[in-house]
Design a protein around this motif. Sequence first.
Motif, short mmCIF file in Angstrom:
data_model
loop_
_atom_site.label_atom_id
_atom_site.label_comp_id
_atom_site.label_asym_id
_atom_site.label_seq_id
_atom_site.Cartn_x
_atom_site.Cartn_y
_atom_site.Cartn_z
N GLU A 20 -159.75 33.67 40.92
CA GLU A 20 -160.42 32.63 40.16
C GLU A 20 -160.87 33.11 38.79
N GLN A 58 -158.82 29.04 58.36
CA GLN A 58 -157.55 28.33 58.62
C GLN A 58 -157.19 28.35 60.10
N GLY A 258 -150.51 25.75 41.62
CA GLY A 258 -151.96 25.83 41.75
C GLY A 258 -152.47 25.77 43.18
N MET A 259 -151.55 25.69 44.15
CA MET A 259 -151.97 25.58 45.55
C MET A 259 -151.55 26.84 46.29
N ALA A 260 -152.28 27.13 47.35
CA ALA A 260 -151.91 28.28 48.18
C ALA A 260 -150.64 27.96 48.95
N ARG A 262 -148.31 27.36 51.99
CA ARG A 262 -148.56 26.78 53.31
C ARG A 262 -147.33 26.93 54.18
N LYS B 154 -162.01 25.95 49.57
CA LYS B 154 -161.28 27.04 48.92
C LYS B 154 -160.31 27.73 49.90
N GLY B 158 -157.15 25.52 50.51
CA GLY B 158 -156.37 26.20 49.47
C GLY B 158 -156.59 25.65 48.07
N LYS B 159 -157.75 25.06 47.84
CA LYS B 159 -157.99 24.49 46.51
C LYS B 159 -158.54 25.53 45.55
N THR B 160 -158.29 25.31 44.26
CA THR B 160 -158.86 26.19 43.25
C THR B 160 -160.25 25.67 42.89
#
Lengths: 281, 197
Positions: A20, A58, A258-260, A262, B154, B158-160
């Motif tokens: 971040e 998760q 911008g997303m992790a 998945r 977060k 998985g959000k920024t």
Amino acid sequence: MSPLTCPDVAERLDLYAADECDPAEADAIRRHLADCPQCAVAATEARQLMELLDLRLQEPERLRRLQDRLAAEDKPRRHVLRFPTGLRRVVALAALLLLTVGLLGWLTRGLQPVDDNSGLTVALEYQPPPVSQIARGVPEIAHPTQMKEPRGPFEADAKEPPPVDLSLHLHNTSDHPLRVWVAGPKTDLSLDVSGPGVKSVPAKERDPAEPNWVELRPGAEHVIHITNLVDDHYSWYLTKPGDYTVSAQFTTRAAAPGMAERRVTVHSESIVVPHNVPLKE
Amino acid sequence: MHDMAPSFSDDRPRKNDSELVRRCLGGERDAFQELTVRYYRPVGAFLLKRVQRPDIVEDLAQETFLQAYRSLKEGRKPENFASWLFGIAVNCCGKWLRRKKPALFDPADPPELPTAPPAGAETEEREEQQHRLAALEDGLSGLPSETRRLLEMKHRQGKTCDEIAAELRQPVGTIKSQLSRAYKALRERLTRPGETT
């Protein structure tokens, strides 16, 4: 950005580990860590915290995906291999397996990640080879399936899986680009084949494919060619003429900007692959 | 946190592993599911510690539980389910480590490749990770609900921070400050030995 002191880095370390920090700040922290063993230890701790938080938070989704796989495990495989002695069967299968994978839903910004099947669309088609190619006898597409009877004991570790002409079409139906793993340890292909003479044996261990990902623009597709009738778990053999039903499950990881990343598991619908060629000795 | 996974510290009555294994052997998948809920987190943390690759932990965890499930379905009766399960996890790690190709990096700048620890080290690793998980659980339960919500957005969604700020209509600096404080508190919990409940 000017060089950072240890207190500067300590203050920013967690957000750095959480990815971040802005690029200039991240670069300054990286440079400091390269020369400061003490802060590097703290950075490792910060990274481990992020990993544990991912694992912990998760967990509901991961457990759900595990339960899905366990449920799939209980679906009986239609045939268990008990090969008689004989030569290896030579199988030539020509089929076109189309998987249209809609990677919508949870990959859209602002939506919560949900389990694998939500927001995904899958289409499966079979296209017989053109007659002209059959006439020319192109080996891979001469006919959907051709095979010979085995004569000796089947030794899975000594046999190559049967050749096949399948293609897996990954299609981005979302409105933004997607980065999708298409090979390597983050992917898993599982075929399910049933019919009058299907046999399966555990696939022998192969060298893992080099990890590879592609970026799919909205509407774009990527094709994965499957050249042997083998998935990541089993080799499949067709031993009798008749109609065979084929379906596929493909697990991969994908990310929108911008997303992790998945985990995505897509299932094709079953298609019927006719095999009417008499067995060849 | 209302929709977090069940905590290991919950006080619901628990059947012992042997009873669940016995039911698995009788063909009850529900019993195995209960074991997965019980052991998913410690197995995941153990795998994480072993391979140091969070991106493959889920795959290895799935493989571990699938192998255990298949063995039970075939009638294998482990003496001690936990030890047996972690033994399978060790094997899955070993297999993955052997399959890793070391030629994907610059020879002049090789990464630190995780290597399989000596046999028997898993007990120590298990205990260490169990301790860390307990500390994390304590830390999470001590956080204000708004902060836990940010962590969920977060790490679960998985959000920024930018996306969280936009969704909550707050300045991004505020979100970052809150998260930073939470991380600091949690990290102190993890690195302070012997203070978990």
